[in-house]
Design a protein around this motif. Structure first.
Motif, short mmCIF file in Angstrom:
data_model
loop_
_atom_site.label_atom_id
_atom_site.label_comp_id
_atom_site.label_asym_id
_atom_site.label_seq_id
_atom_site.Cartn_x
_atom_site.Cartn_y
_atom_site.Cartn_z
N PHE A 298 0.82 -1.20 0.00
CA PHE A 298 0.00 0.00 0.00
C PHE A 298 0.86 1.26 0.00
CE2 PHE A 298 -2.32 3.32 2.37
CZ PHE A 298 -3.45 3.43 1.60
N ALA A 299 1.89 1.29 0.81
CA ALA A 299 2.69 2.50 0.98
C ALA A 299 3.55 2.82 -0.23
CB ALA A 299 3.58 2.37 2.22
N GLU A 300 3.73 1.86 -1.15
CA GLU A 300 4.60 2.06 -2.31
C GLU A 300 3.83 2.26 -3.60
OE1 GLU A 300 7.95 2.40 -2.40
OE2 GLU A 300 7.81 2.45 -0.21
N SER A 301 2.51 2.24 -3.58
CA SER A 301 1.72 2.37 -4.80
C SER A 301 1.86 3.78 -5.37
CB SER A 301 0.25 2.06 -4.51
OG SER A 301 -0.27 2.94 -3.55
N SER A 302 1.66 3.89 -6.69
CA SER A 302 1.78 5.21 -7.31
C SER A 302 0.75 5.35 -8.42
CB SER A 302 3.20 5.42 -7.83
OG SER A 302 3.56 4.40 -8.75
N LEU A 303 1.20 5.23 -9.69
CA LEU A 303 0.27 5.33 -10.81
C LEU A 303 -0.26 3.96 -11.22
CD1 LEU A 303 2.23 7.91 -13.02
CD2 LEU A 303 0.12 8.34 -11.76
N ASP A 304 0.26 2.92 -10.59
CA ASP A 304 -0.12 1.58 -11.00
C ASP A 304 -1.49 1.16 -10.51
OD1 ASP A 304 1.10 1.82 -8.50
OD2 ASP A 304 1.52 -0.33 -8.38
N ALA B 26 -11.41 8.24 -14.33
CA ALA B 26 -11.73 7.52 -15.55
C ALA B 26 -10.57 7.45 -16.52
CB ALA B 26 -12.94 8.17 -16.24
N ASP B 27 -9.70 8.47 -16.49
CA ASP B 27 -8.60 8.52 -17.44
C ASP B 27 -7.53 9.47 -16.90
OD1 ASP B 27 -7.12 8.05 -19.72
OD2 ASP B 27 -8.22 9.48 -20.96
N TYR B 28 -6.29 9.25 -17.29
CA TYR B 28 -5.21 10.14 -16.91
C TYR B 28 -4.01 9.91 -17.80
CZ TYR B 28 -2.89 6.17 -14.66
OH TYR B 28 -2.28 4.97 -14.43
N GLU B 29 -3.17 10.92 -17.86
CA GLU B 29 -1.87 10.82 -18.51
C GLU B 29 -0.87 11.43 -17.55
OE1 GLU B 29 0.52 12.48 -22.43
OE2 GLU B 29 -1.66 12.19 -22.56
N PRO B 30 0.14 10.65 -17.13
CA PRO B 30 1.06 11.14 -16.11
C PRO B 30 1.60 12.54 -16.41
CG PRO B 30 1.51 8.84 -16.60
CD PRO B 30 0.48 9.30 -17.60
N GLY B 31 1.41 13.42 -15.45
CA GLY B 31 1.92 14.77 -15.56
C GLY B 31 1.14 15.68 -16.48
N ARG B 32 0.09 15.16 -17.15
CA ARG B 32 -0.65 15.95 -18.15
C ARG B 32 -2.08 16.27 -17.71
NH1 ARG B 32 1.12 15.67 -23.37
NH2 ARG B 32 -0.50 17.25 -23.72
N TYR B 33 -2.83 15.26 -17.36
CA TYR B 33 -4.22 15.51 -16.98
C TYR B 33 -4.77 14.34 -16.18
CZ TYR B 33 -5.71 12.21 -20.61
OH TYR B 33 -5.90 11.07 -21.36
N ILE B 34 -5.83 14.60 -15.44
CA ILE B 34 -6.62 13.58 -14.77
C ILE B 34 -8.08 13.89 -15.04
CG2 ILE B 34 -7.30 12.52 -12.57
CD1 ILE B 34 -4.60 13.23 -11.45
N SER B 35 -8.83 12.91 -15.52
CA SER B 35 -10.25 13.07 -15.77
C SER B 35 -11.04 12.24 -14.78
CB SER B 35 -10.59 12.63 -17.21
OG SER B 35 -11.99 12.62 -17.41
#
Length: 605
Positions: free
Chosen positions: A206-212, A224-233
């Motif tokens: 749990f403590a090591e999770s990130s974008l995965d 619903a969607d995201y692009e690292p460093g660009r956007y989160i929907s």
């Protein structure tokens, strides 16, 4: 707005009086819980007073965020996470209203019950509560969430867990917390922790999770969607379980909330003027008055709104890290405060349109008062008189600054304080007895152009005193990594405070958390007096005692000279698409998490 707040403050006092008289029945299930007294809304309330239960659904809100992100888990220390995610994807047993100083109403929990002295609290889950994947929220999920957050989660969750004696399911659907500490606020804090799905994290660190991993929660919005460093929907869950829960009626009406990320403020603003972004906050009144005249504003397609609020100013400025021996000496901190000519800097930044922050709880009944401490405040401070800095008891005001850039009076005080601390100018350089120059680094996040501009003016003044302040900028990930590790001399600081300060104050200023990585005690204050005031605040038996303890804490922190304050934001300035709307009634807390985007809706009518 001020009238509205004081009416509610008087109502709070009436609730305390009832409680003190023994007429408040705590040991039976309730639809809500207040820090003092009883909730203002009845058990059959339809919706929060600042929400529109008839709001249409649909549309989108797009905001411009300066910086980046490398994680979607807002509940751990690791990674850089958009601050909004904690509020947008998390859901807790109860929800906090923005129209009362500290009152909660049921969300995942349909009722709450406490012991006569709040030594325990029970929550009964709403049978309909479900995660976004359709699986039910269970007591097992609740217990796992508290245990995991309390041991592996962000530091903000750990102090609470240390005060839990036991956590158990006492009957189907009902969980009881028993506390090992006398602290009235714990019963409320138990209602505010996010509840996660245990099954999602089996076999996962749990403590090591990130974008995965995208955390599964029960909230109305899901990533619903995201692009690292660009956007989160984030999109509205059409099958959200709690649409008819009173606390949720009229909230999260937008189909999409989208966070767009930019390298700095310039392209972020350009995206707004081009219509790619349809909501923005402006923190500079000079920019508000000079830059918001582009065609969409002139045509009425973009609306400018100025919204007052009744919450305290909080503290915003440049914070000095007292872990650095230079800043451990309060006289050096005082000198640097006097060298910061607020009048000149404020004129350049706002055209003198915004007043200076005077204390942490300014603009509220909780703020310290001018002059010497009196009454209960003086009594609370008296046992610590020998350790408190000058001005704490007898009264403290910030240096006034001067419209003349030379600022002779304050510069004279600054030089005298530095000399008292062992620093003198030798061959144009401020040095100590060992010949070491007085030099330090101001760490800022990339894209913070306004803060850089202020720092440039400040650095010139310090240079004239033989002091070298180097301005360093780091990207959002590096900035977080360094501030989490307290690897800075001076940095930007923003601490929002509420009308109901509580246990989080230990996390901000407490002895125990002063050196905890990822902690919020950036200045490194280690003061038994601070801890004593927080303790008095948490165990106040009356409203008067509570107010006195916060005012005493405000005095210690302000006179501690840890932060060089900027200007107040007692009015929120928002520009947005004309089709984005919010109810006319504004809560006491105003533009605050829980209001935007929560109660907004989209309509072309």
């Amino acid at each position: 707005m001020t009238v509205n707040f004081h009416r509610k403050w008087r109502a709070l006092g009436a609730g305390v009086a009832l409680m003190a008289a023994g007429t408040f029945a705590a040991a039976e299930p309730q639809h809500g819980i207040a820090m003092y007294g009883v909730p203002a809304l009845p058990h059959d309330f339809v919706s929060l007073p600042y929400a529109n239960p008839d709001a249409p659904t649909g549309g989108r809100m797009v905001t411009a965020e300066v910086g980046s992100f490398d994680s979607l888990n807002p509940y751990i220390t690791k990674g850089s996470v958009p601050w909004q995610l904690r509020y947008l994807i998390g859901e807790s047993l109860m929800g906090r209203t923005l129209d009362e100083p500290f009152t909660l109403y049921g969300v995942l929990a349909e009722s709450v019950e406490t012991g006569p002295n709040r030594e325990w609290v029970e929550f009964t889950l709403n049978p309909a509560a479900a995660f976004s994947d359709g699986s039910p929220v269970t007591v097992e999920d609740v217990i796992w969430s508290f245990e995991t957050l309390g041991t592996q989660g962000h530091g903000r969750y750990r102090g609470f867990w240390d005060k839990v004696e036991s956590l158990e399911e006492i009957r189907p659907g009902t969980v009881r917390f028993t506390f090992n500490t006398e602290d009235r606020e714990l019963a409320l804090l138990a209602g505010l922790r996010p509840i996660l799905k245990k099954a999602q994290w089996e076999g996962v660190d749990f403590a090591e999770s990130s974008l995965d991993i995208v955390p599964i929660t029960s909230a109305p919005m899901v990533i619903a969607d995201y692009e690292p460093g660009r956007y989160i929907s984030l999109q509205r869950n059409p099958d959200y379980w709690g649409a008819d829960v009173p606390f949720r009626r009229g909230t999260f009406n937008l189909d999409e909330i989208r966070l767009e990320f930019f390298g700095d403020e310039t392209p972020a603003f350009e995206a707004f003027t081009a219509g790619e972004v349809n909501f923005t906050r402006e923190f500079s009144i000079s920019r508000w008055e000079s830059r918001y005249d582009f065609p969409a504003v002139q045509a009425g397609d973009v609306v400018k709104s100025e919204l007052p609020h009744g919450r305290p100013t909080g503290m915003t400025g440049f914070v000095m890290n007292t872990r650095n021996p230079i800043f451990a000496d309060w006289r050096v901190r005082d000198a640097l405060l006097h060298a910061f000519n607020f009048q000149i800097i404020n004129d350049a930044a706002t055209g003198m349109a915004q007043p200076r922050i005077q204390s942490y709880w300014g603009n509220s009944p909780l703020g310290m008062r001018d002059g010497p401490a009196t009454g209960k405040v003086a009594e609370l401070l008296a046992p610590f008189a020998d350790e408190l800095l000058p001005g704490t008891i007898e009264g403290y005001t910030l240096p006034a600054g001067d419209a003349n850039p030379r600022n002779r009076a304050d510069m004279g005080v600054a030089l005298a304080q530095l000399e008292a601390a062992g620093w003198t100018i030798q061959d144009g350089v401020m040095t100590n007895v060992d010949g070491t120059p007085l030099a330090f680094e101001l760490l800022l996040s990339q894209g913070s152009s306004e803060h850089v501009a202020m720092a440039d003016i400040y650095a010139q003044t310090l240079e004239s005193m033989g002091i070298t302040m180097t301005i360093a900028q780091a990207d959002s990930a590096q900035y977080k990594e360094r501030t989490d590790a307290f690897d800075f001399d001076m940095t930007y600081y923003r601490r929002g405070v509420s009308l109901s300060p509580g246990n989080e104050q230990y996390f901000y200023y407490g002895l125990e958390n002063a050196d905890t990585p990822g902690g919020r005690n950036l200045m490194g204050v280690k003061s038994p007096a601070v801890d004593a005031m927080i303790g008095a605040m948490l165990n106040s038996a009356s409203q008067d005692d509570f107010v006195a303890s916060v005012r005493a804490l405000d005095r210690i922190l302000t006179a501690g000279r840890y932060v060089i304050p900027f200007y107040e934001w007692n009015v929120s300035r928002i520009a947005h698409d004309k089709n984005l709307h919010h109810p006319a009634y504004m809560p006491v807390f105003g533009d605050w998490p829980g209001w935007q985007p929560d109660v907004w809706w989209y309509s072309e009518n």
